[in-house]
Design an enzyme around this catalytic site. Structure first.
Site, PDB file in Angstrom:
ATOM      1  N   ASP A  92     -11.072 -22.938 113.420  1.00  0.00           N
ATOM      2  CA  ASP A  92     -10.723 -24.245 113.979  1.00  0.00           C
ATOM      3  C   ASP A  92     -11.154 -24.269 115.447  1.00  0.00           C
ATOM      4  OD1 ASP A  92      -8.793 -22.820 115.359  1.00  0.00           O
ATOM      5  OD2 ASP A  92      -7.095 -23.709 114.317  1.00  0.00           O
ATOM      6  N   ASP A 270      -6.832 -25.842 104.022  1.00  0.00           N
ATOM      7  CA  ASP A 270      -6.247 -24.621 104.565  1.00  0.00           C
ATOM      8  C   ASP A 270      -4.785 -24.903 104.836  1.00  0.00           C
ATOM      9  OD1 ASP A 270      -6.797 -26.207 107.176  1.00  0.00           O
ATOM     10  OD2 ASP A 270      -5.514 -24.549 107.796  1.00  0.00           O
ATOM     11  N   CYS A 308       1.483 -15.972  85.522  1.00  0.00           N
ATOM     12  CA  CYS A 308       0.670 -15.485  86.639  1.00  0.00           C
ATOM     13  C   CYS A 308       0.166 -14.064  86.390  1.00  0.00           C
ATOM     14  CB  CYS A 308       1.481 -15.523  87.927  1.00  0.00           C
ATOM     15  SG  CYS A 308       0.553 -14.945  89.363  1.00  0.00           S
ATOM     16  N   CYS A 310      -1.129 -12.050  88.623  1.00  0.00           N
ATOM     17  CA  CYS A 310      -1.287 -11.349  89.904  1.00  0.00           C
ATOM     18  C   CYS A 310      -0.648  -9.965  89.855  1.00  0.00           C
ATOM     19  CB  CYS A 310      -0.693 -12.177  91.046  1.00  0.00           C
ATOM     20  SG  CYS A 310       1.056 -11.896  91.367  1.00  0.00           S
ATOM     21  N   CYS A 313       3.301 -10.103  89.830  1.00  0.00           N
ATOM     22  CA  CYS A 313       3.936 -10.541  88.581  1.00  0.00           C
ATOM     23  C   CYS A 313       3.670  -9.561  87.436  1.00  0.00           C
ATOM     24  CB  CYS A 313       3.457 -11.939  88.207  1.00  0.00           C
ATOM     25  SG  CYS A 313       4.028 -13.212  89.359  1.00  0.00           S
ATOM     26  N   HIS A 339       1.422 -12.832  95.664  1.00  0.00           N
ATOM     27  CA  HIS A 339       1.601 -13.765  94.551  1.00  0.00           C
ATOM     28  C   HIS A 339       1.249 -15.188  94.962  1.00  0.00           C
ATOM     29  CE1 HIS A 339       3.246 -16.287  91.448  1.00  0.00           C
ATOM     30  NE2 HIS A 339       3.817 -16.959  92.424  1.00  0.00           N
TER      31      HIS A 339
END
Ligand code: ZN
Length: 374
Positions: A92, A270, A308, A310, A313, A339
């Protein structure tokens, strides 16, 4: 090598899916960029950020210019080498955070002088200095320096601010173009302002399009106006920007914000929400946000989210996450952040697939049914 290209593979209503191609890698859109404020996505190793599905991360000019300093990062080989991320980085301009974080600001046509929130030291941010800092960091997608006024101010205040941001956009373009080798491999995005006003948004879009940018951001939203007002603005703002360029909604948002914005033609996002929430005990699931500190998880042997895949999980229970967050263990922040980043990337992947297959409306309806089911 392609400096910057945007290929739209499919559209469905206003929603689009495509690929941004840059020298450091491809960015699949709609894209979510995890925020790496101080050259780190908090509580995450960069290889794990990548494994979550992120193609690009965001770095904050304001924080990095103050600590460790842009010149120091440049001496250390640039932000990619310093932080261990070899794919694209968007930085930014510092404009938003200098307004929200610093003390003793003075805004003139030249730029903004301010006192650091860390040690009170005085600094100037101008279009030229912001372009120089982003070049020193080695940014791949550079953002124009702009002013982001509060949306609740009178129209003439918003108009004057937007007009100055458009003059700063021209100065940003000129300073970026003078950046030598960096300008030959990086991209520059303009930022539309104008708060919630359709006419001001159009004037801003036209001014930016006249200058010409690789992509166009929608700034000045998600600053407290609420989702309804944001969506009302997104009903017209993205369509005012060139259709063949990426559109980036800055600082957004909650999972349901992302679905509603993609529905209205936005390609990039974002937000600190998945990482900040992960540290605060809030996990995002397909059935809505969950507070892991709540006692109802204390003996729950199931995963945070059944759907999920991930690492968190796959291996750990809600009971364990609850224990870690109640105990203030840093692993709790790490596992929940991981996660949450996976969840956000799965949401983006789901939207990309739905757009490609022409079933985005059904995807959005299913998402809202499950996410808000209580
Ligand atoms: Zn998970």
């Amino acid at each position: 090598m392609t400096r910057f290209a945007f290929d739209i593979h499919a559209t469905d209503g206003k929603a689009r899916t495509g690929t941004i191609r840059m020298m450091r890698g491809d960015i699949r859109t709609p894209a979510f960029m995890p925020v790496g404020t101080a050259a780190t996505v908090k509580a995450m190793k960069m290889e794990d950020v990548r494994a979550s599905g992120a193609d690009i991360i965001l770095g904050n000019t304001y924080h990095l210019m103050l600590r460790p300093g842009a010149e120091r990062v440049a001496r250390l080989g640039g932000l990619h080498k310093f932080g261990g991320w070899d794919r694209p980085i968007l930085t930014d301009s510092g404009g938003y955070q200098v307004m929200s974080l610093s003390d003793l600001r003075k805004i003139t046509e030249e730029g903004v002088t301010f006192a650091s929130h860390l040690d009170g030291s005085r600094h100037l941010l101008s279009p030229e200095r912001s372009m120089e800092i982003q070049r020193l960091l080695g940014s791949d997608i550079v953002m124009c320096f702009d002013e982001c006024p509060r949306a609740d101010q009178p129209r003439d205040v918003i108009a004057r601010s937007m007009e100055m941001s458009m003059r700063w956009a021209r100065r940003s373009r000129d300073a970026f173009n003078a950046g030598g080798e960096h300008a030959e491999r990086a991209a520059l995005f303009g930022i539309q302002q104008g708060a919630l006003d359709e006419g001001l948004r159009k004037a801003s879009a036209d001014a930016l399009t006249d200058i010409g940018f690789d992509g166009y951001a929608i700034g000045g939203l998600a600053v407290g106006e609420g989702q309804e007002a944001m969506f009302a603005t997104l009903d017209f703002a993205p369509q005012q920007l060139p259709a063949d360029r990426p559109r980036y909604l800055m600082g957004v948002g909650k999972p349901d914000d992302l679905v509603g914005a993609v529905e209205r033609g936005v390609d990039m996002f974002d937000c600190v929400l998945p990482t900040r929430s992960g540290r605060n005990g809030q996990g995002f699931t397909w059935n809505g946000p969950v507070n892991m500190r709540n006692a109802r998880h204390a003996e729950d042997t199931g995963p945070l989210d059944e759907r999920c895949p991930c690492p968190t999980c796959t291996k750990y229970s809600r009971a364990y996450l609850h224990h870690l967050h109640k105990s203030g263990e840093m692993l709790g922040a790490m596992l929940l952040t991981e996660h949450n980043l996976w969840f956000y990337q799965q949401l983006m992947a789901g939207m990309r697939a739905a757009i490609a297959e022409g079933r985005f409306a059904a995807f959005a309806a299913d998402f809202r049914r499950d996410y808000f089911a209580r």
